[in-house]
Design an enzyme around this catalytic site. Structure first.
Site, mmCIF file in Angstrom:
data_model
loop_
_atom_site.group_PDB
_atom_site.id
_atom_site.type_symbol
_atom_site.label_atom_id
_atom_site.label_comp_id
_atom_site.label_asym_id
_atom_site.label_seq_id
_atom_site.Cartn_x
_atom_site.Cartn_y
_atom_site.Cartn_z
ATOM 1 C CB SER A 27 -1.196 0.127 1.584
ATOM 2 O OG SER A 27 -1.677 -1.530 1.535
ATOM 3 C CG HIS A 58 -3.146 -1.916 -3.393
ATOM 4 N ND1 HIS A 58 -2.394 -2.759 -2.767
ATOM 5 C CD2 HIS A 58 -4.033 -1.673 -1.784
ATOM 6 C CE1 HIS A 58 -1.887 -2.957 -1.619
ATOM 7 N NE2 HIS A 58 -2.819 -1.662 -1.203
ATOM 8 C CG HIS A 80 -4.322 -6.935 0.235
ATOM 9 N ND1 HIS A 80 -4.306 -5.920 -0.351
ATOM 10 C CD2 HIS A 80 -3.488 -6.592 1.591
ATOM 11 C CE1 HIS A 80 -3.285 -5.506 -0.092
ATOM 12 N NE2 HIS A 80 -2.608 -5.316 0.810
ATOM 13 C CE1 TYR A 82 -8.616 -5.249 1.699
ATOM 14 C CE2 TYR A 82 -6.781 -6.056 2.859
ATOM 15 C CZ TYR A 82 -7.415 -4.937 2.448
ATOM 16 O OH TYR A 82 -6.257 -4.085 1.043
ATOM 17 C CD GLU A 83 -7.791 -6.760 -2.067
ATOM 18 O OE1 GLU A 83 -8.218 -6.356 -3.276
ATOM 19 O OE2 GLU A 83 -6.725 -7.484 -1.591
ATOM 20 C CB ALA A 110 1.352 -0.046 5.008
ATOM 21 C CG MET A 208 -4.420 -6.154 7.096
ATOM 22 S SD MET A 208 -5.584 -4.994 6.834
ATOM 23 C CE MET A 208 -5.998 -3.657 8.387
ATOM 24 C CB SER A 209 -0.009 -8.407 3.267
ATOM 25 O OG SER A 209 0.920 -7.455 3.725
ATOM 26 C CG ASN A 232 -1.320 2.590 12.094
ATOM 27 O OD1 ASN A 232 -0.689 2.282 10.702
ATOM 28 N ND2 ASN A 232 -1.785 1.847 12.839
ATOM 29 C CG HIS A 245 -7.522 2.542 3.401
ATOM 30 N ND1 HIS A 245 -6.069 2.010 3.891
ATOM 31 C CD2 HIS A 245 -7.014 3.171 2.477
ATOM 32 C CE1 HIS A 245 -5.878 1.914 2.472
ATOM 33 N NE2 HIS A 245 -6.161 2.389 1.704
HETATM 34 N N1 HPA Z 1 -3.060 -2.714 11.476
HETATM 35 C C1 HPA Z 1 -3.169 -3.681 10.796
HETATM 36 N N2 HPA Z 1 -2.805 -3.456 9.662
HETATM 37 C C2 HPA Z 1 -2.081 -2.804 9.457
HETATM 38 C C3 HPA Z 1 -2.109 -1.542 10.317
HETATM 39 C C4 HPA Z 1 -2.617 -1.978 11.518
HETATM 40 O O1 HPA Z 1 -2.247 -1.018 12.935
HETATM 41 N N3 HPA Z 1 -1.519 -0.618 10.267
HETATM 42 C C5 HPA Z 1 -0.797 -0.709 8.866
HETATM 43 N N4 HPA Z 1 -1.836 -1.807 7.745
#
Ligand code: HPA
Length: 270
Positions: A27, A58, A80, A82-83, A110, A208-209, A232, A245
């Site tokens: 990302s 993406h 992903h 989650y998609e 990320a 998440m990847s 973050n 996001h």
């Molecule tokens: N958690 C999960 N996935 C993420 C995060 C997070 O804090 N930041 C970027 N991708």
């Protein structure tokens, strides 16, 4: 296996290219593409049997070309879990890249920082991972042609590449952490209780990847290297406002040049 071979054959026929290394850009981290001397570029939607990327930020392109004189294939945007893709779909492109000839895979993502000493914008070289996805991509009948039933995972992330990457970061004054990545399905970010749990489990960053892709890569004997961009910091206290996001995308964009430099130098050294 049939589909993997069919897609690889299609790409081979179209490009005549035998890449040495594969790159997966996460990302907001697609900027590395500007450093590639691009020979061929395919929209995912134009590649037979490729899943199609849906998430904002993406781009969804498979790129063949030269990076620092090395033949590479790069995924701008990944698939992903989650998609809604199956694990088989998530790891399909890595398997195709292996069929095309890669020996090394470089992954970026990320991630949220769990280690309190991390700061937003830091890079974290992944030294190990924890799989918290509800599934393992190797579940089901083993594809013997790809690898063994019970892959050993002791050195999943290449020690040699980790050491080299640390040296590259140091030589270029890039602050770089090393740590454990925990992967889970998303798309929700973690609750404070979940962030605390992942920290207690021994992880330094969460995303998440990457984990499914690395499992499939290791199964096939590929040498793996991964970097997380800390976009973050985990929210450990209930009531604190979490990350959006957009914030993730912005932080990724800012840290992207540092990650690109490390990937470039590492690939140059292969
Ligand atoms: N958690 C999960 N996935 C993420 C995060 C997070 O804090 N930041 C970027 N991708």
């Amino acid at each position: 296996m049939k589909k993997i071979k069919k897609t690889a054959k299609y790409l081979k026929k179209k490009t005549g290219f035998t890449p040495e290394a594969g790159i997966i850009l996460g990302s907001g981290l697609g900027g590395l593409v500007n450093a590639i001397d691009i020979k061929f570029s395919f929209d995912y939607s134009d590649i037979p049997d490729f899943p199609v990327s849906t998430v904002e930020g993406h781009d969804g392109k498979l790129i063949f070309g030269f990076l620092e004189g090395k033949r590479i294939v790069a995924m701008q945007g990944r698939f992903h879990y989650y998609e809604g893709y199956s694990m088989q779909q998530v790891v399909f492109p890595i398997r195709v890249m292996k069929m095309l000839g890669i020996t090394h895979i470089f992954l970026s993502n990320a991630a949220g920082g769990l280690n309190p000493s991390f700061k937003v914008g830091n890079l974290m070289i992944i030294k190990d991972h924890i799989n918290m996805f509800p599934e393992n991509p190797l579940r089901g009948k083993n594809i013997e042609e790809l690898g063994t039933r019970f892959p050993e995972m002791g050195e999943t992330y290449s020690r040699e590449l980790i050491e080299k990457a640390k040296d590259i970061a140091k030589a270029n004054n890039i602050e770089c952490q090393t740590g454990v990545y925990v992967g889970s399905s998303g798309p929700t970010l973690e609750t404070p209780a979940e962030y605390r749990m992942f920290r207690i489990l021994g992880a330094d960053a969460t995303g998440m990847s990457t984990v499914p892709e690395v499992i499939a890569a290791k199964h096939m004997g590929l040498t793996c290297f991964g970097i997380s961009v800390i976009t973050n910091m985990a929210v450990f206290d209930e009531g604190e406002v979490g990350t959006s996001h957009d914030e993730v995308q912005n932080a990724a964009g800012e840290a992207q040049p540092k990650m690109t430099l490390i990937f470039k130098e590492l690939i140059k050294s292969l």
